[in-house]
Every structure is written in structure tokens, then in C-alpha cells.
Write a protein that holds these residues in place. Structure first.
Motif, short mmCIF file in Angstrom:
data_model
loop_
_atom_site.label_atom_id
_atom_site.label_comp_id
_atom_site.label_asym_id
_atom_site.label_seq_id
_atom_site.Cartn_x
_atom_site.Cartn_y
_atom_site.Cartn_z
N GLU A 122 0.84 -1.20 0.00
CA GLU A 122 0.00 0.00 0.00
C GLU A 122 0.88 1.25 0.00
N GLU A 123 0.36 2.32 -0.57
CA GLU A 123 1.10 3.58 -0.61
C GLU A 123 1.46 4.03 0.80
N GLY A 124 2.70 4.41 0.97
CA GLY A 124 3.18 4.87 2.27
C GLY A 124 3.91 3.80 3.06
N ASN A 125 3.83 2.54 2.61
CA ASN A 125 4.52 1.46 3.33
C ASN A 125 6.02 1.47 3.09
N GLY A 126 6.45 2.11 1.98
CA GLY A 126 7.87 2.21 1.71
C GLY A 126 8.44 1.00 1.01
N LEU A 127 9.74 1.01 0.90
CA LEU A 127 10.47 0.00 0.13
C LEU A 127 11.33 -0.84 1.06
N THR A 128 11.17 -2.15 0.97
CA THR A 128 11.97 -3.08 1.78
C THR A 128 12.69 -4.06 0.85
N ILE A 129 14.00 -4.19 1.02
CA ILE A 129 14.79 -5.09 0.20
C ILE A 129 15.37 -6.20 1.08
N ASN A 130 15.16 -7.44 0.68
CA ASN A 130 15.75 -8.58 1.38
C ASN A 130 16.63 -9.35 0.39
N ILE A 131 17.91 -9.43 0.67
CA ILE A 131 18.78 -10.28 -0.16
C ILE A 131 18.86 -11.63 0.54
N VAL A 132 18.17 -12.60 -0.03
CA VAL A 132 18.02 -13.91 0.61
C VAL A 132 19.33 -14.69 0.56
N THR A 133 20.13 -14.45 -0.49
CA THR A 133 21.42 -15.14 -0.63
C THR A 133 22.55 -14.12 -0.69
N PRO A 134 22.86 -13.44 0.42
CA PRO A 134 23.88 -12.39 0.38
C PRO A 134 25.25 -12.88 -0.06
N GLU A 135 25.52 -14.17 0.16
CA GLU A 135 26.82 -14.71 -0.24
C GLU A 135 26.95 -14.82 -1.76
N ASN A 136 25.82 -14.77 -2.48
CA ASN A 136 25.85 -14.93 -3.93
C ASN A 136 25.57 -13.65 -4.70
N ILE A 137 25.23 -12.57 -4.02
CA ILE A 137 25.05 -11.26 -4.68
C ILE A 137 26.27 -10.43 -4.31
N THR A 138 27.24 -10.36 -5.22
CA THR A 138 28.57 -9.89 -4.86
C THR A 138 28.79 -8.39 -5.00
N GLU A 139 27.96 -7.68 -5.78
CA GLU A 139 28.20 -6.25 -6.01
C GLU A 139 27.09 -5.36 -5.48
N VAL A 140 25.85 -5.75 -5.72
CA VAL A 140 24.73 -4.86 -5.39
C VAL A 140 24.22 -5.19 -3.99
N THR A 141 24.36 -4.25 -3.06
CA THR A 141 23.85 -4.45 -1.71
C THR A 141 22.37 -4.07 -1.67
N LYS A 142 21.71 -4.43 -0.57
CA LYS A 142 20.28 -4.10 -0.48
C LYS A 142 20.05 -2.60 -0.44
N ASP A 143 21.01 -1.84 0.13
CA ASP A 143 20.86 -0.39 0.14
C ASP A 143 21.08 0.20 -1.25
#
Length: 308
Positions: free
Chosen positions: A104-125
């Protein structure tokens, strides 16, 4: 004695807050629970990297907690998509995948990297900053990959998902968001800055833009220089100019960062919680040690007084 009890209670609350707060920082991110169907906003959208084998795709489904394909809308991100949305190489191999749950509008943006060991460049921020620039404001996004990758395929997939669902994002803003991501990874690689510190820098510049609404390139440059000085960051002239050019493009596109100020504050607060990774100096940690020493000293004196 009553006053002493109040002081001690305050100290105990302070200790509880101090030692309780970090618990959420170290909690591992899991996929978003989607058991409950949102009839207004529609089902979750899952976009799979086009290079995944059948076995890898099943693994991604498990990671993103997709138990029944009929409960979600599924797409696949291809080389043509990565060329279209972020000016990437159409021959790229794509593995990182994403699940998007619209909010819903106003809830904002939430990012979860489920496999942080496999995403090597792009952080959740970095994802959050890029998506806000592109115009994605209210969603929960889970990212996963079965192998080590940069994470750009997932970003492309998010753009494709919104496009395919009729929520077209501005192409210029998407291209700028991708350029922002490139700037972030370039700064981390060339300047030796942590990913968190790069994200903090970009976030705080956006916050200052939201507050000051700069009307010229000179004002953009002043904001950037102030933030670099504030954070004690020294950049090459090339990288300083890269930042100025990036945020001047944002100004020309008239992106209203005031509209997403709360999301920017959330990103900033998330980064502050990772203070050690941001390179805070020994003086900071000495102050923490002194603070705790004073608390324990006061508690020790209090309990000694109870039995004397």
C-alpha cells in the motif's frame, strides 16, 4: 532510595536498549511471507534469471518460497531485457532473480537479499537507492541467486515486472538508476570504500537535495562537497565529477526526493546500524566503552549500597 531506584531503572532500560538493538542487525534475511493474498494489489511477481537451469530455477523457487506457481505471476528476464532496461549486454548470462510484493502507498520500500553470499556487487541499500530513483516506492523485494553474480539481473527483472504489469516506470529514470548503481560499484571498487559507506554517501546527498531543492549545478556540487567533507571522504577529481554529473542529471529530471524522504531516512538508519562496517574510528568505540563502563560502575555502586 526512591530516587536511586529511578536512576537504576533508567540505567537498566538503557542497557536493555543498547544490547537489544543489535539483535535485528544480525538476523539473516529470509523471503517474504506471501501466504496471505492481497486482493487489491494483486499476487506477488517473480522474475527468474533467463540463464537458470531447471534445477537452479527450482532452487530459486525454494529460496524465494514459491511453493505454488499458480499463487504468483512469473516472468523471465532475458538478454533483450537487460539491454532494454539498463543498457546491458544482450549476451549477458543472468541468474539473480527477484520476488516483488506490492505494498500500500506509504509502506515504503523493503529489500531482502536472501542469498547475500551470492550477490557480490549490489547491496540491499544500493537496490533501494536505485529503485527509489527509478520510481519504485512501495514494495517488498526479495533477491536470490543460486550462484555468485553481481545482482544486475534481479534489478532488470524488477523493472520488467512493473512494465509487464502495466505500471510503466520512466525509462530515463530507470537508465539513471542504473547509472547510479554503476557509480556506486565504481566507487566501491576504485576508491576502496565499503559498499555501506558508498550507499550512505549517496543516500545523504539525496536527503540534502530533498531538503535544499538545489536550482543549479553549482548548488549540486556544493552539496556533494559538503557531504564528502562531513564523511571524511577524499575522491579523485574524476570520481568527484562522476558524482556531480550523476546528481545533476537527477536535478534535470526533477526527481522529487522529498516525496520519498521517509524511505531515504530508513536507508540511512539501516546504514548507521552497521557503524563498524562504515569505518568509524577507534575514538567512537572508546566512547562506547567509556559509556558502558560508567553504566556498570553506577550499577555496581547501587547494588553495593543495597547490602551496606
Amino acid at each position: 532510595m526512591k530516587g536511586l531506584w529511578k536512576k537504576s531503572l533508567a540505567l537498566l532500560i538503557t542497557l536493555a536498549l543498547f544490547f537489544g538493538m543489535p539483535m535485528s542487525i544480525f538476523a539473516s534475511d529470509g523471503a517474504t511471507d506471501t501466504d496471505s493474498i492481497n486482493e487489491k494489489l494483486g499476487p506477488p511477481i517473480v522474475v527468474y534469471g533467463g540463464t537458470l537451469t531447471d534445477e537452479q530455477k527450482n532452487e530459486v523457487k525454494r529460496l524465494l518460497e514459491v511453493t505454488d506457481s499458480s499463487d504468483v505471476v512469473e516472468y523471465e528476464v532475458t538478454g533483450a531485457d537487460i539491454a532494454k532496461y539498463i543498457n546491458g549486454d544482450p549476451n549477458s548470462r543472468m541468474f539473480s532473480s527477484a520476488k516483488i510484493v506490492r505494498q500500500e502507498e506509504g509502506n515504503g520500500l523493503t529489500i531482502n537479499i536472501v542469498t547475500p553470499e551470492n550477490i557480490t556487487e549490489v547491496t540491499k541499500d544500493m537496490y533501494a537507492n536505485a529503485l527509489l530513483t527509478a520510481g519504485v516506492e512501495d514494495a517488498t523485494v526479495d533477491v536470490a541467486s543460486p550462484v555468485k553474480v553481481s545482482g544486475h539481473s534481479a534489478l532488470t527483472g524488477i523493472y520488467k515486472a512493473y512494465d509487464a504489469e502495466g505500471e510503466t516506470l520512466d525509462k530515463e529514470r530507470m537508465e539513471l538508476a542504473n547509472e547510479e548503481l554503476d557509480v556506486a560499484t565504481d566507487l566501491a571498487n576504485r576508491e576502496g570504500m565499503s559498499d555501506e559507506k558508498v550507499s550512505q554517501l549517496l543516500t545523504e546527498i539525496k536527503q540534502m537535495i530533498a531538503e535544499q531543492n538545489p536550482a543549479s549545478k553549482e548548488e549540486i556540487e556544493q552539496i556533494i562537497n559538503e557531504q564528502l567533507d562531513k564523511m571524511g571522504i577524499s575522491l579523485s577529481e574524476q570520481d568527484r565529477q562522476m558524482l556531480i554529473d550523476l546528481f545533476e542529471k537527477m536535478r534535470n529530471l526533477d526527481i522529487d526526493f522529498g516525496k520519498v524522504r521517509s524511505q531515504l531516512e530508513d536507508i540511512a538508519n539501516s546504514l548507521i546500524k552497521n557503524a563498524e562496517e562504515l569505518g568509524l574510528d577507534e575514538g567512537f568505540w572508546q566512547k562506547v566503552a567509556n559509556f558502558l563502563s560508567e553504566i556498570f560502575g553506577a550499577l555496581s555502586s547501587f547494588f553495593r549500597g543495597l547490602f551496606n
